[in-house]
Motif scaffolding. Sequence first.
Motif, short mmCIF file in Angstrom:
data_model
loop_
_atom_site.label_atom_id
_atom_site.label_comp_id
_atom_site.label_asym_id
_atom_site.label_seq_id
_atom_site.Cartn_x
_atom_site.Cartn_y
_atom_site.Cartn_z
N MET A 1 17.19 53.11 -1.67
CA MET A 1 17.95 54.52 -1.71
C MET A 1 17.80 54.72 -3.13
N ARG A 2 17.68 56.19 -3.20
CA ARG A 2 17.72 56.94 -4.69
C ARG A 2 19.10 57.74 -4.46
N ASN A 3 19.92 57.60 -5.69
CA ASN A 3 21.09 58.29 -5.63
C ASN A 3 21.10 59.29 -6.95
N ALA A 4 20.22 59.02 -8.03
CA ALA A 4 20.38 60.05 -9.04
C ALA A 4 19.62 61.43 -8.63
N LYS A 5 20.06 62.37 -9.41
CA LYS A 5 19.68 63.56 -9.04
C LYS A 5 18.45 63.97 -10.05
N PRO A 6 17.38 64.66 -9.75
CA PRO A 6 16.33 64.79 -10.80
C PRO A 6 17.21 65.87 -11.64
N ASP A 7 16.38 66.28 -12.87
CA ASP A 7 17.20 67.19 -13.82
C ASP A 7 17.33 68.58 -13.26
N ASP A 8 16.48 69.21 -12.61
CA ASP A 8 16.52 70.23 -11.88
C ASP A 8 17.52 70.55 -10.53
N GLY A 9 17.60 69.32 -10.37
CA GLY A 9 18.55 69.32 -8.78
C GLY A 9 17.74 69.44 -7.93
N VAL A 10 16.43 69.20 -7.72
CA VAL A 10 15.50 69.64 -6.64
C VAL A 10 14.72 68.40 -6.48
N ALA A 11 14.65 67.82 -5.21
CA ALA A 11 14.28 66.64 -4.82
C ALA A 11 12.98 66.65 -3.87
N THR A 12 12.24 65.68 -3.80
CA THR A 12 11.11 65.95 -2.60
C THR A 12 11.67 65.14 -1.26
N ALA A 13 11.09 65.38 -0.29
CA ALA A 13 11.55 64.85 0.91
C ALA A 13 11.13 63.35 1.26
N ASP A 14 10.42 62.69 0.12
CA ASP A 14 9.72 61.39 0.45
C ASP A 14 10.84 60.38 0.33
N GLU A 15 11.87 60.77 -0.44
CA GLU A 15 12.85 59.43 -0.52
C GLU A 15 14.20 59.88 0.22
N GLY A 16 14.58 58.70 0.37
CA GLY A 16 16.16 59.04 0.81
C GLY A 16 17.28 58.97 -0.21
N GLY A 17 18.53 59.03 0.24
CA GLY A 17 19.49 58.74 -0.91
C GLY A 17 20.86 58.55 -0.11
N GLU A 18 21.68 58.73 -0.98
CA GLU A 18 23.14 58.51 -0.50
C GLU A 18 24.09 59.70 -1.52
N ALA A 19 25.07 59.85 -0.63
CA ALA A 19 25.99 61.34 -1.12
C ALA A 19 27.25 61.07 -0.47
N ASP A 20 28.20 62.17 -1.05
CA ASP A 20 29.50 62.06 -0.42
C ASP A 20 29.54 62.95 0.83
N VAL A 21 28.47 64.02 0.75
CA VAL A 21 28.38 64.70 2.07
C VAL A 21 26.77 65.11 2.06
N ILE A 22 26.23 65.21 3.25
CA ILE A 22 25.14 65.91 3.50
C ILE A 22 25.22 66.99 3.89
N VAL A 23 24.48 67.95 3.61
CA VAL A 23 24.39 69.23 4.23
C VAL A 23 23.00 69.67 4.63
N VAL A 24 22.99 69.66 6.11
CA VAL A 24 21.42 70.18 6.62
C VAL A 24 21.24 71.48 6.92
N GLY A 162 10.65 60.03 8.09
CA GLY A 162 10.87 58.75 8.07
C GLY A 162 12.24 58.62 7.05
N SER A 163 12.43 59.23 6.14
CA SER A 163 13.51 59.09 5.15
C SER A 163 15.00 59.19 5.62
N GLN A 164 15.60 58.28 5.27
CA GLN A 164 17.03 58.34 5.56
C GLN A 164 17.99 58.66 4.41
N TRP A 165 18.96 59.66 4.94
CA TRP A 165 19.94 60.20 3.89
C TRP A 165 21.36 59.78 4.40
N ARG A 166 22.31 59.06 3.78
CA ARG A 166 23.45 58.55 4.27
C ARG A 166 24.69 59.20 3.33
N ALA A 167 25.70 59.39 4.22
CA ALA A 167 26.69 59.99 3.71
C ALA A 167 27.99 59.73 4.86
#
Length: 433
Positions: A1-24, A162-167
């Motif tokens: 799971m990747r938690n850190a944001k990239p510098d521009d705040g835009v990530a690819t869909a290949d990785e999952g991650g965790e957050a306080d809130v996920i907005v779909v 198949g990526s998983q994002w959890r919150a």
Amino acid sequence: MRNAKPDDGVATADEGGEADVIVVGAGPAGSSTAVHLARRGLNVVMLEKSHFPREKVCGDGLTPRATRALTRLGVDTSQENGWLHNKGLRIYGGREEPFELDWPELTDFPPYGLVRPRSDFDDMLARHAVSFGAQLVEGAHVTDAILDDRSGRIVGVTTKNGSQWRAPLVVAADGNSSRLSVSMGMNKRDDRPMGVAVRTYYTSPRTNDDYLESWLELWEGKPHASTLMPGYGWIFGMGDGTSNVGLGVLNTSKAFGSTDYRALLKRWLENTPEEWGFRDENMVGKVQGAALPMAFNRQPHYGRGLLMVGDAGGMVNPFNGEGIAYAMEAAELAADAIAEARSRGIGTTGAEKALQGYPTALKASLGGYYRLGTVFVKLIGDPRIMSLCTTYGLPHKTLMKFVMKLLANLTDARDGDAMDRIINALCKAAPAA
């Protein structure tokens, strides 16, 4: 799971991650929710199935209600920042010449509306959310909810790759079909109105216009010699050489399911002057359509860790088909509830009470007004009543000023004029939708 944001705040869909809130979804509903959450200090991830910029079916016109919501988001709506301003409605109906009605001078709302293409508007709003610290993941097509085996609460989502994002909390802002909401058992209500809108663009000399134009008489063919449809047409000048032209039709018409709306748009425009340019040879792009889910047609708006915002929760105004303003208002209410729940400790009884406050606040704010709207659309679905309205109601300017305030939901909550007090009283008296 990747938690850190990239510098521009835009990530690819290949990785999952965790957050306080996920907005779909990163349309106006999702991006507005993300802005309000990020401003409250929460770690937010927006999962958007498309890539920006992308087109959406919309009139591209915004009322002062939406202007106010954008201001509350911290968006610069100046003309220098690329926004076209308009000062009111030009209304056709009941007589040959239209009424030009300026937006009312109110305490609660600014005196101007806006025009901006959705392809640019949505992109701008998503980047605005990123500027406040939200993370945007493009190309992330959410397919399923991840549920806790014991509680049945949503604890994340799975994307198509198949990526998983959890919150611990998830916001469904994924539009009318809202696959995520349906997967959680939140289905549409059949007792609420639904509309269909179609629109396209034309090169036109009417591209520069200080007014949004609304046609309240939508004839199936030749005016006064064909069926009067329960809906409306619009013409919004885009200021770039084109006009956004479209129509919306309600399901209270017997012809709702069997009408060719693209053909209806063409027949309606054939009645407009040739010099306006609304003919096939001047069309830019295709005629595209979309559903208009109205009057809270999917409920409850909160349950088991999932909050619905915008079209996912059926938040389109049944009076005029406007959805963006209400999506942005609901986003702020959802963010308030989520931030309060987090401060109380997610999973506690107190936090759950705070989250239940979201649908309560929605009903308090819009429930009565939307109930009036459901009555309105049923009435105009009767051709006899529609004919009476257009014959005896539309030609009177004072009445039209009242109708504009009612249809656009523009009144002062306190110390308004007589029209405001009547509309506010009706909304309070009506049971919540």
